[in-house]
Scaffold this active site. Sequence first.
Site, PDB file in Angstrom:
ATOM      1  CE  LYS A  22      60.667  29.110  17.529  1.00  0.00           C
ATOM      2  NZ  LYS A  22      59.920  30.128  17.030  1.00  0.00           N
ATOM      3  CG  ASN A  23      58.758  31.469  20.530  1.00  0.00           C
ATOM      4  OD1 ASN A  23      59.599  31.563  19.178  1.00  0.00           O
ATOM      5  ND2 ASN A  23      57.743  30.603  20.295  1.00  0.00           N
ATOM      6  CB  CYS A 118      51.626  31.624   8.892  1.00  0.00           C
ATOM      7  SG  CYS A 118      52.416  30.683  10.157  1.00  0.00           S
ATOM      8  NE  ARG A 123      51.270  33.302  13.490  1.00  0.00           N
ATOM      9  CZ  ARG A 123      52.709  32.951  14.012  1.00  0.00           C
ATOM     10  NH1 ARG A 123      53.301  32.135  12.961  1.00  0.00           N
ATOM     11  NH2 ARG A 123      53.002  33.615  14.854  1.00  0.00           N
ATOM     12  CG  ASP A 309      54.064  27.656  20.247  1.00  0.00           C
ATOM     13  OD1 ASP A 309      53.261  27.340  19.044  1.00  0.00           O
ATOM     14  OD2 ASP A 309      54.836  28.350  20.580  1.00  0.00           O
ATOM     15  NE  ARG A 401      61.229  28.844  11.284  1.00  0.00           N
ATOM     16  CZ  ARG A 401      59.949  29.314  11.651  1.00  0.00           C
ATOM     17  NH1 ARG A 401      59.010  28.769  11.063  1.00  0.00           N
ATOM     18  NH2 ARG A 401      59.769  30.214  12.316  1.00  0.00           N
TER      19      ARG A 401
HETATM   20  C1  EPZ Z   1      53.912  33.669  19.411  1.00  0.00           C
HETATM   21  O1  EPZ Z   1      53.349  34.121  17.862  1.00  0.00           O
HETATM   22  C2  EPZ Z   1      54.938  32.642  19.023  1.00  0.00           C
HETATM   23  N1  EPZ Z   1      56.087  33.159  18.262  1.00  0.00           N
HETATM   24  C3  EPZ Z   1      54.218  31.406  18.325  1.00  0.00           C
HETATM   25  O2  EPZ Z   1      55.224  30.436  18.157  1.00  0.00           O
HETATM   26  C4  EPZ Z   1      53.202  31.082  19.295  1.00  0.00           C
HETATM   27  O3  EPZ Z   1      52.595  30.017  18.729  1.00  0.00           O
HETATM   28  C5  EPZ Z   1      52.181  32.172  19.334  1.00  0.00           C
HETATM   29  O4  EPZ Z   1      52.807  33.557  20.064  1.00  0.00           O
HETATM   30  C6  EPZ Z   1      51.055  32.066  20.555  1.00  0.00           C
HETATM   31  O5  EPZ Z   1      51.634  31.479  21.947  1.00  0.00           O
HETATM   32  C7  EPZ Z   1      57.181  33.823  18.942  1.00  0.00           C
HETATM   33  O6  EPZ Z   1      57.108  34.062  19.779  1.00  0.00           O
HETATM   34  C8  EPZ Z   1      58.222  34.135  18.031  1.00  0.00           C
HETATM   35  P1  EPZ Z   1      50.200  35.823  18.892  1.00  0.00           P
HETATM   36  P2  EPZ Z   1      52.723  35.498  17.938  1.00  0.00           P
HETATM   37  O7  EPZ Z   1      50.164  37.260  18.277  1.00  0.00           O
HETATM   38  O8  EPZ Z   1      52.986  36.684  18.903  1.00  0.00           O
HETATM   39  C9  EPZ Z   1      45.775  36.825  17.265  1.00  0.00           C
HETATM   40  C10 EPZ Z   1      56.309  28.602  17.405  1.00  0.00           C
HETATM   41  O9  EPZ Z   1      56.033  27.339  17.042  1.00  0.00           O
HETATM   42  N2  EPZ Z   1      46.417  37.985  16.591  1.00  0.00           N
HETATM   43  O10 EPZ Z   1      50.164  35.826  20.430  1.00  0.00           O
HETATM   44  O11 EPZ Z   1      52.781  35.933  16.488  1.00  0.00           O
HETATM   45  C11 EPZ Z   1      46.411  35.278  16.261  1.00  0.00           C
HETATM   46  O12 EPZ Z   1      46.124  35.373  14.895  1.00  0.00           O
HETATM   47  C12 EPZ Z   1      55.254  29.676  17.208  1.00  0.00           C
HETATM   48  O13 EPZ Z   1      57.102  28.737  18.230  1.00  0.00           O
HETATM   49  C13 EPZ Z   1      45.676  38.884  16.017  1.00  0.00           C
HETATM   50  O14 EPZ Z   1      44.187  38.643  15.758  1.00  0.00           O
HETATM   51  O15 EPZ Z   1      51.270  35.137  18.265  1.00  0.00           O
HETATM   52  C14 EPZ Z   1      46.148  34.386  17.294  1.00  0.00           C
HETATM   53  O16 EPZ Z   1      45.022  33.905  17.064  1.00  0.00           O
HETATM   54  C15 EPZ Z   1      54.383  29.696  15.923  1.00  0.00           C
HETATM   55  N3  EPZ Z   1      45.966  40.065  15.636  1.00  0.00           N
HETATM   56  C16 EPZ Z   1      46.311  35.101  18.650  1.00  0.00           C
HETATM   57  O17 EPZ Z   1      46.127  36.294  18.306  1.00  0.00           O
HETATM   58  C17 EPZ Z   1      47.288  40.302  15.894  1.00  0.00           C
HETATM   59  O18 EPZ Z   1      47.637  41.502  15.506  1.00  0.00           O
HETATM   60  C18 EPZ Z   1      47.656  34.796  19.355  1.00  0.00           C
HETATM   61  O19 EPZ Z   1      48.591  35.167  18.578  1.00  0.00           O
HETATM   62  C19 EPZ Z   1      48.382  39.292  16.361  1.00  0.00           C
HETATM   63  C20 EPZ Z   1      47.686  38.214  16.676  1.00  0.00           C
END
Ligand code: EPZ
Length: 423
Positions: A22-23, A118, A123, A309, A401
Amino acid sequence: MDKINIEGGQRLKGTVQISGAKNAVLPILAAVLLTDEKCVIKNVPPLRDCITMLKILKELGVKSHWCEAERQITIEPRRYTNHVAPYRLVSMMRASFCVLGPLIGKLKRAQVSLPGGCIIGPRPVDLHIKGIKALGVDVKIDHGYIFADGKNLRGGQVYLGGAFGSSVLATANVMTAAVMAKGKTIIENAACEPEIIDLAEFLIKMGAKIKGHRTHTMEIEGVKKLGGAVHAVIPDRIEAGTYMIAAAVTNGDVTIKNVIPEHMGAVIDKLQQAGIKIIRSADSIRVKGRVHLKPVDVTTLPYPGFPTDMQAQMMSLMSITEGISVITEKIYPDRFMHISELNRMGAEIMLEGASAIVKGVKSLSGAPVMASDLRASAALVLAGLVAKGKTEISRVYHLDRGYERVEEKLSALGARIWREKEK
Ligand code: EPZ
């Protein structure tokens, strides 16, 4: 609304086939916006999130044809001109925000709703914004939308690390804007999750010039035009990990097929430490459970660390492993909604800041529980498989999902699991 019922206590045995990730597929579908030519995406799982992404493409003026039998989506973007991704659609799925980069790359402008809150914690999108600004894009936030003006889009250098490490989708957004920017872009502390590498491979097939995408420093040389491409997405390492734990938690013997074992290193290692027998081959993993498991401490980290995850699912396993284990969340410190539901099933889990202290119990007991998010739902299914008596999981739309036909796949392994309409 549907609910899932499970009569626990069956040892799972047999073979399960893992679906496409999915991701990986979501940012790849968004990246199709970068071309006018036909793209064919294969190994697409029939999931609600994929349908949502196609709705967003349709809103932008891009038609697609999904042949579910062949797990294949054909998209011909032609000359779409709409650059607005509305709140109505983005609020349904956070990953919709990854249309931002491709719209900037192709149309040189984008208006995308900010995703908002969320259940797994705050996030923010500051790294996405920092990244596209570094490419000369003018960004304004107004009325809950990000307005990006990319008429001066050009290569740049940006460090994409935040307090919790690199960001997966911020890396995707910067990459997809940079592939059509004039000049060279360097992304430092880029995410190198397998899903990002898959996106890079797809972009390279379209004609993008990307180097270093298996490392934390990515170099992109912008090109004027990208073409169509045919691409099969990688298998879902989180779905695979969830079935590995399903085998472990039921003391079963399950062969998980269509996986890339190299993507699963951290999960394999922790399960082995817990005493689970794992036999790897080129594209499958056999998992043999044990009656007596050992507690293990787990800390979630960006890839190749233990994935956030898989945190909830690992907690279900540790909740029936005698002894104490500590599960620490370093990506989403508030991603613990499953604890109270697992405790309702007899688990003994205490939250201390961003760590869960899990005191393993002899057995769980089935109960009506509520799914709060995708992976928390998976953890409840795993708990239900091993609990005594019946577990009823409501709000399973979360599960739909990200897990294809979960009740069918588990039934085929011998679980007593069925879906019914909630009254
Ligand atoms: C991706 O989300 C995945 N979603 C998530 O999958 C997964 O949990 C996550 O990566 C971490 O591996 C998809 O790929 C669609 P991040 P993403 O930006 O990219 C912080 C699932 O269950 N951050 O890598 O949105 C954030 O808060 C899910 O399938 C900032 O601070 O996650 C977190 O602490 C849910 N500023 C960390 O970085 C930003 O601008 C990593 O989040 C962006 C993120």
